[in-house]
Design a protein around this motif. Structure first.
Motif, mmCIF file in Angstrom:
data_model
loop_
_atom_site.group_PDB
_atom_site.id
_atom_site.type_symbol
_atom_site.label_atom_id
_atom_site.label_comp_id
_atom_site.label_asym_id
_atom_site.label_seq_id
_atom_site.Cartn_x
_atom_site.Cartn_y
_atom_site.Cartn_z
ATOM 1 N N TYR A 154 -56.429 51.411 -21.730
ATOM 2 C CA TYR A 154 -57.779 52.033 -21.546
ATOM 3 C C TYR A 154 -59.193 52.017 -21.551
ATOM 4 N N ARG A 156 -60.979 49.695 -21.115
ATOM 5 C CA ARG A 156 -61.608 48.972 -20.053
ATOM 6 C C ARG A 156 -61.400 49.627 -18.676
ATOM 7 N N GLN A 157 -60.386 50.516 -18.500
ATOM 8 C CA GLN A 157 -60.231 51.592 -17.700
ATOM 9 C C GLN A 157 -61.169 53.068 -17.771
ATOM 10 N N ASN A 161 -63.591 52.436 -14.244
ATOM 11 C CA ASN A 161 -62.807 53.661 -13.608
ATOM 12 C C ASN A 161 -63.816 55.227 -13.642
ATOM 13 N N GLN A 164 -61.092 57.377 -13.829
ATOM 14 C CA GLN A 164 -60.116 58.235 -15.283
ATOM 15 C C GLN A 164 -61.698 58.469 -16.475
ATOM 16 N N LEU A 264 -53.474 52.525 -14.874
ATOM 17 C CA LEU A 264 -53.416 52.236 -16.344
ATOM 18 C C LEU A 264 -51.647 51.833 -16.672
ATOM 19 N N ASP A 267 -51.959 48.059 -15.832
ATOM 20 C CA ASP A 267 -52.938 47.472 -16.722
ATOM 21 C C ASP A 267 -51.802 47.502 -17.914
#
Length: 306
Positions: A154, A156-157, A161, A164, A264, A267
């Motif tokens: 989460y 990293r996203q 991103n 997100q 997610l 990942d």
């Protein structure tokens, strides 16, 4: 420790939601310095499954999974997590840090005189399940997570991103004191009701379901307890000591989730040594409600090692 906390009100609610054949009970457990309301079902000698609900639900979100799990030979605990419904609502934001929520689960498992259990979580319950698996790996025999991201995935996203980041905007709105509580309470909890209805398939949540949720939301200090999960996560984000999950893990993901991108799921599963990923096209965030039979089937397969 199990306290003698059965009440006519909660027993009536449990009896109306869970088939009587499984003999589900409303109990209270003293764990990690607080008292939780826990629905229990199944033989105490059977393998243990702990079901962790998310926001803005309570144990009732797992009602359709309890009986099939018991019928398949499992002992089931479905708590109202701290801050929710009939469980204790400690003061202060720090009381709702994810590591404390994970300690609640480990202590709850210990009330059954067990060292470990199959841990299942949806939404915020899934976040707690990830934390238990990473912080207290010995407490998790098998892990199942439904539409809830691994904390590292989460993070990293959010950084990489923009979609997100856009979908997570609502969490910022929960940070101020008292104002989010006012907004959630306004007009008979219309905001929370819309958060369920408008992000799920039409007809997923019935009027009877919503009436039950409104009762849970209306309990003294419940809204503050529920919202403090978001406040604590913003101030002290989940950061378990390891991010690899050793327990065999099932990740189930409704692809039409409006708040969490499907990437997610992929990942998150990548952090698991032994993993199974089940993507459900056309299903929203509310998998336990929209696809209860399919989810139960997946949970039973995973619990049995299939």
């Amino acid at each position: 420790m199990e306290t003698n906390g059965r009440s006519m009100a909660t027993d009536a609610e449990v009896g109306a939601a869970v088939p009587s054949a499984v003999d589900a009970e409303s109990t209270r457990r003293r764990v990690n310095g607080i008292e939780l309301h826990v629905v229990t079902a199944g033989d105490r000698a059977d393998p243990l499954v702990v079901l962790l609900h998310g926001f803005p639900e309570y144990w009732y979100g797992w009602r359709t999974q309890i009986a099939p799990l018991v019928d398949a030979g499992y002992r089931v605990l479905a708590p109202d997590q701290r801050g929710y419904n009939r469980s204790e609502k400690p003061d202060g934001v720090r009381a709702y840090r994810t590591d404390e929520l994970a300690r609640d689960v480990v202590a709850l498992i210990a009330t059954e005189e067990r060292d470990a259990a199959h841990v299942v979580g949806h939404d915020w319950g899934g976040v707690v399940a990830w934390e238990v698996a990473c912080r207290f790996p010995g407490a998790v025999d098998r892990l199942a997570v439904v539409n809830a991201p691994h904390p590292t995935a989460y993070r990293r996203q959010l950084l990489a991103n923009l979609e997100q980041l856009r979908r997570s905007w609502y969490a910022v709105c929960f940070q101020p004191p008292w104002l989010p509580e006012f907004a959630c309470r306004y007009d008979e909890y219309r905001l929370l009701e819309r958060a369920l209805r408008e992000t799920a398939a039409t007809g997923t949540f019935t009027e009877a379901d919503l009436a039950r949720y409104r009762r849970a939301w209306s309990r003294d200090r419940a809204l503050t307890g529920m919202l403090n999960w978001y406040r604590a996560a913003a101030r002290d984000p989940p950061n378990p000591p390891i991010d690899r999950v050793a327990a065999p893990t099932l990740v189930v993901w409704g692809e039409d989730d409006t708040t969490l991108v499907p990437a997610l799921a992929v990942d998150s599963a990548a952090f698991c040594t032994e993993r199974r990923l089940e993507m459900l096209p056309g299903v929203s965030h509310w998998v336990p409600h929209e696809e209860p039979e399919r989810l139960t089937e997946l949970l039973l397969e995973h619990a049995s090692g299939e």
